[in-house]
Motif scaffolding. Sequence first.
Motif, mmCIF file in Angstrom:
data_model
loop_
_atom_site.group_PDB
_atom_site.id
_atom_site.type_symbol
_atom_site.label_atom_id
_atom_site.label_comp_id
_atom_site.label_asym_id
_atom_site.label_seq_id
_atom_site.Cartn_x
_atom_site.Cartn_y
_atom_site.Cartn_z
ATOM 1 N N MET A 83 0.836 -1.206 0.000
ATOM 2 C CA MET A 83 0.000 0.000 0.000
ATOM 3 C C MET A 83 0.869 1.254 0.000
ATOM 4 O O MET A 83 0.590 2.222 -0.735
ATOM 5 N N LEU A 116 0.902 4.005 -3.060
ATOM 6 C CA LEU A 116 0.571 5.415 -2.847
ATOM 7 C C LEU A 116 1.675 6.314 -3.415
ATOM 8 O O LEU A 116 1.392 7.349 -4.035
ATOM 9 N N LEU A 173 -6.348 -1.531 -3.179
ATOM 10 C CA LEU A 173 -7.631 -0.925 -3.550
ATOM 11 C C LEU A 173 -7.674 0.570 -3.247
ATOM 12 O O LEU A 173 -8.129 1.377 -4.078
ATOM 13 N N TYR A 174 -7.184 0.978 -2.085
ATOM 14 C CA TYR A 174 -7.228 2.398 -1.722
ATOM 15 C C TYR A 174 -6.351 3.248 -2.641
ATOM 16 O O TYR A 174 -6.815 4.258 -3.182
ATOM 17 N N PRO A 175 -5.067 2.853 -2.877
ATOM 18 C CA PRO A 175 -4.259 3.654 -3.805
ATOM 19 C C PRO A 175 -4.853 3.689 -5.222
ATOM 20 O O PRO A 175 -4.842 4.733 -5.882
ATOM 21 N N ASN A 234 -8.035 3.363 -6.099
ATOM 22 C CA ASN A 234 -9.240 4.198 -6.084
ATOM 23 C C ASN A 234 -8.867 5.675 -5.995
ATOM 24 O O ASN A 234 -9.515 6.537 -6.617
ATOM 25 N N ARG A 235 -7.813 5.968 -5.260
ATOM 26 C CA ARG A 235 -7.348 7.351 -5.162
ATOM 27 C C ARG A 235 -6.858 7.855 -6.523
ATOM 28 O O ARG A 235 -7.131 9.005 -6.901
#
Length: 398
Positions: free
Chosen positions: A290, A294, A380-382, A384-385
């Motif tokens: 992650m 990022l 998923l978070y990076p 989606n960002r």
Amino acid sequence: MSILEGLRLAVNGLLSNRLRSALTMLGILIGVSAVILLVGVGNGASVAVQQQIQSLGSNLLTVFPSNARSAGGVQQGFGTGSSLTLDDVKAIANRQTSPDVVTAIPSAGGRAQLTYGNQNWNSTLTGTTQDFPSVRNYQVATGQFFTTGEVDASSKVAVIGPTVATNLRQNFRVIGVFAPKGSSGGFNNQDDVVVVPITSAWSYLLGGRGRNVQQIYVEATSAEATTAASTEVTQVLLDRHHISDPAQADFQILSQQDVLNSAASTTGVLTLMLGAIAGISLVVGGIGIMNIMLVTVTERTREIGIRKAIGARRQDILLQFLIESMFLSGLGGALGILIGFGLARVLPVVVSTLPTPVISTPSVFMAFGISVGIGLFFGLYPANRAARLRPIEALRYE
């Protein structure tokens, strides 16, 4: 954008930063190899324990004194006295009252210090009868086992295990040596035994301990008949000891299946604990993925803006970075599997006291699946960002 196109872009992105990609995969690689190795060690320990128990005989019942009964209103402590006798053994071995029992043998003894000349050796001493090899699943490699006549005559004869034969001779006449049966080290060495007639043990070696029987080993007709044999043995001993309430029995019966179930439960918990400990490193590796993703999104902000400006949809950007994250973790997982297999082969050679790891196919698929799942979850978070970036702001980013 197709999945193959996303995969090509992911590979190009990883190759452009080889060292960083390798360091990121290292966490997943270590986690997967640790899961495979530690679960394999747990499975190996379980197999070793089961083999040790099975070597005693799957149709074996063990009867030993219990402290369940009370005398004068006070419960007696374990070991204050044995309620089992040689007559109990003979009654259990009676096929008329116990049709599911092949035979039964007594056992009395403990640890004993053996001496010969200026040598000494501490071993397990067992006093028993002539049926010991068949009931306890021992084979005599050289010589012979003692006979009924030698038991009746309290003869000073002994049959010893190969460990004792290697280290010492004793003043009893050694008439045989058992074949190696297996040793896991420590206090579980089945080859470190001295077996003598129980009458000789009572007469010469266990002075002052009376003529009680510490344990009775019962050989059932088959592994499936152990339950029926246990019921028959219970009834015989209740009748002989004049006990009407089974809850007040002064003995307990333990089958090999009970021991196997207990051992399987214990080693199962051990394996689960080892796998959980190794799984922590997978989570740490996922956090590393992650973090790197990022950083990657930040570095490629202008690229994202250009792709969106020429028509890339939000799901295209999302898919690109998810594929990159999952490819990173999947490749690390695949390498971790190879290293885990390699360590499983090398570890028993380096550390001989450890059981041979048993690698199970489910654990391999589980470790690889978790590694890919971690890439999906932590990527998923990076991703989606990156997908939510607005083209104008992305193109302005310096």
